[in-house]
Scaffold this active site. Structure first.
Site, mmCIF file in Angstrom:
data_model
loop_
_atom_site.group_PDB
_atom_site.id
_atom_site.type_symbol
_atom_site.label_atom_id
_atom_site.label_comp_id
_atom_site.label_asym_id
_atom_site.label_seq_id
_atom_site.Cartn_x
_atom_site.Cartn_y
_atom_site.Cartn_z
ATOM 1 N NE ARG A 1 8.338 -21.686 -19.355
ATOM 2 C CZ ARG A 1 7.395 -21.381 -18.531
ATOM 3 N NH1 ARG A 1 7.573 -21.083 -17.161
ATOM 4 N NH2 ARG A 1 6.111 -21.439 -18.651
ATOM 5 N NE ARG B 1 2.970 -19.544 -14.026
ATOM 6 C CZ ARG B 1 2.782 -19.603 -15.354
ATOM 7 N NH1 ARG B 1 2.050 -19.061 -16.219
ATOM 8 N NH2 ARG B 1 3.608 -20.366 -16.016
ATOM 9 C CE LYS C 1 0.474 -18.252 -23.870
ATOM 10 N NZ LYS C 1 1.685 -17.792 -23.040
ATOM 11 N NE ARG D 1 5.163 -22.505 -25.860
ATOM 12 C CZ ARG D 1 4.562 -22.703 -24.873
ATOM 13 N NH1 ARG D 1 3.127 -23.012 -25.031
ATOM 14 N NH2 ARG D 1 4.810 -22.955 -23.500
ATOM 15 N NE ARG E 1 4.318 -24.046 -15.132
ATOM 16 C CZ ARG E 1 3.697 -23.662 -16.172
ATOM 17 N NH1 ARG E 1 2.570 -23.404 -16.075
ATOM 18 N NH2 ARG E 1 4.530 -23.744 -17.153
HETATM 19 P P1 AMP Z 1 3.245 -23.478 -20.769
HETATM 20 O O1 AMP Z 1 2.240 -24.065 -19.824
HETATM 21 O O2 AMP Z 1 2.108 -23.425 -21.984
HETATM 22 O O3 AMP Z 1 4.109 -22.437 -20.575
HETATM 23 O O4 AMP Z 1 3.879 -24.920 -21.075
HETATM 24 C C1 AMP Z 1 4.768 -25.572 -20.215
HETATM 25 C C2 AMP Z 1 5.847 -26.352 -21.173
HETATM 26 O O5 AMP Z 1 5.254 -27.430 -21.811
HETATM 27 C C3 AMP Z 1 6.636 -25.450 -22.185
HETATM 28 O O6 AMP Z 1 7.777 -24.894 -21.480
HETATM 29 C C4 AMP Z 1 7.031 -26.485 -22.961
HETATM 30 O O7 AMP Z 1 7.931 -27.289 -22.539
HETATM 31 C C5 AMP Z 1 5.889 -27.312 -23.080
HETATM 32 N N1 AMP Z 1 4.858 -27.069 -23.959
HETATM 33 C C6 AMP Z 1 3.589 -26.467 -23.901
HETATM 34 N N2 AMP Z 1 2.968 -26.152 -25.082
HETATM 35 C C7 AMP Z 1 3.744 -26.553 -26.125
HETATM 36 C C8 AMP Z 1 3.837 -26.491 -27.525
HETATM 37 N N3 AMP Z 1 2.782 -26.065 -28.157
HETATM 38 N N4 AMP Z 1 4.938 -26.867 -28.131
HETATM 39 C C9 AMP Z 1 6.192 -27.393 -27.384
HETATM 40 N N5 AMP Z 1 6.231 -27.462 -26.391
HETATM 41 C C10 AMP Z 1 4.972 -26.975 -25.649
#
Ligand code: AMP
Length: 214
Positions: free
Chosen positions: A171, A126, A13, A87, A160
């Site tokens: 996840r 990654r 994304k 989400r 990460r």
């Molecule tokens: P991402 O980089 O988008 O995969 O986000 C990393 C982490 O941030 C996720 O595993 C969640 O813990 C948190 N996170 C990011 N975006 C959201 C969202 N829209 N709602 C809830 N948690 C989020």
């Protein structure tokens, strides 16, 4: 122009958002990036979010919607690409409400679709630069010099914490349980397009482009 990119973690994304930003002069709103910045800066928001993020769980909807409300207030009618948000169905409903209040709408929702195994392979490979945040993938997009950031020259790329195998499994579960239904929310509104996400970056880019009809 406001576009939402949906899809499991690691599907690409962020990469596709970058193409759209360059083409549309849009701003990327990535809740994951905003949260990681808050954690790095040690703000109250970051302290609230960190435990959820480390476990691969979702940060509570009210925290996320508060963050988005603030961001949308700053951006006005600038074109936006939402990446990693919404989400949950509650976040999608909150966004609908916020948009209605601002007299704005969502133009298109693009869902990148891949099998779980592709997600596992991509997330495991990654790496990112702890200094400038540039993202690499050891399989598809390795740095030119091993372990050195192409963008800022920093040596020592990191994985990460939430890309480690035990967190990836959670996840994915969270994605299937809580995020996959968000696609149905937008399908019911008639503005969802599904694009295969397993091809090369260029193939996915072409798919996204035709989904957007341009
Ligand atoms: P991402 O980089 O988008 O995969 O986000 C990393 C982490 O941030 C996720 O595993 C969640 O813990 C948190 N996170 C990011 N975006 C959201 C969202 N829209 N709602 C809830 N948690 C989020």
């Amino acid at each position: 122009m406001r576009i939402i990119l949906l899809g499991p973690p690691g599907v690409g994304k962020g990469t596709q958002a970058q193409f759209l930003i360059d083409r549309l002069g849009a701003v990327q709103v990535s809740t994951g990036d905003l949260l990681r910045a808050a954690v790095r800066e040690g703000t109250e928001l970051g302290r609230k979010a960190k435990g959820f993020m480390d476990a691969g769980d979702l940060v509570p909807d009210d925290v996320i919607l508060g963050m988005i409300r603030e961001k949308m207030g700053e951006l006005g009618d600038t074109p936006v690409i939402f990446d990693g948000f919404p989400r949950t169905v509650a976040q999608a409903e909150g966004l609908d409400e916020l948009m209605n209040g601002l007299g704005l709408g969502i133009d298109k929702v693009v869902e990148l679709v891949v099998d779980d195994q592709v997600v596992i392979d991509r997330l495991s490979a990654r790496r990112s630069c702890p200094k400038c945040g540039a993202v690499f993938n050891l399989m598809f997009n390795p740095p030119k010099v091993e372990d050195v950031c192409d963008s800022c020259g920093h040596k020592g790329l990191i994985q990460r914490d939430d890309d480690k195998p035990e967190v990836i499994a959670n996840r994915l579960k969270v994605y299937h349980d809580q995020t996959a239904p968000v696609a149905n929310h937008y399908d019911a509104q008639g503005n969802l397009a599904k694009v295969p996400g397993a091809g090369t970056v260029e193939e996915v880019k072409n798919g996204v482009q035709s989904a957007l009809g341009r």
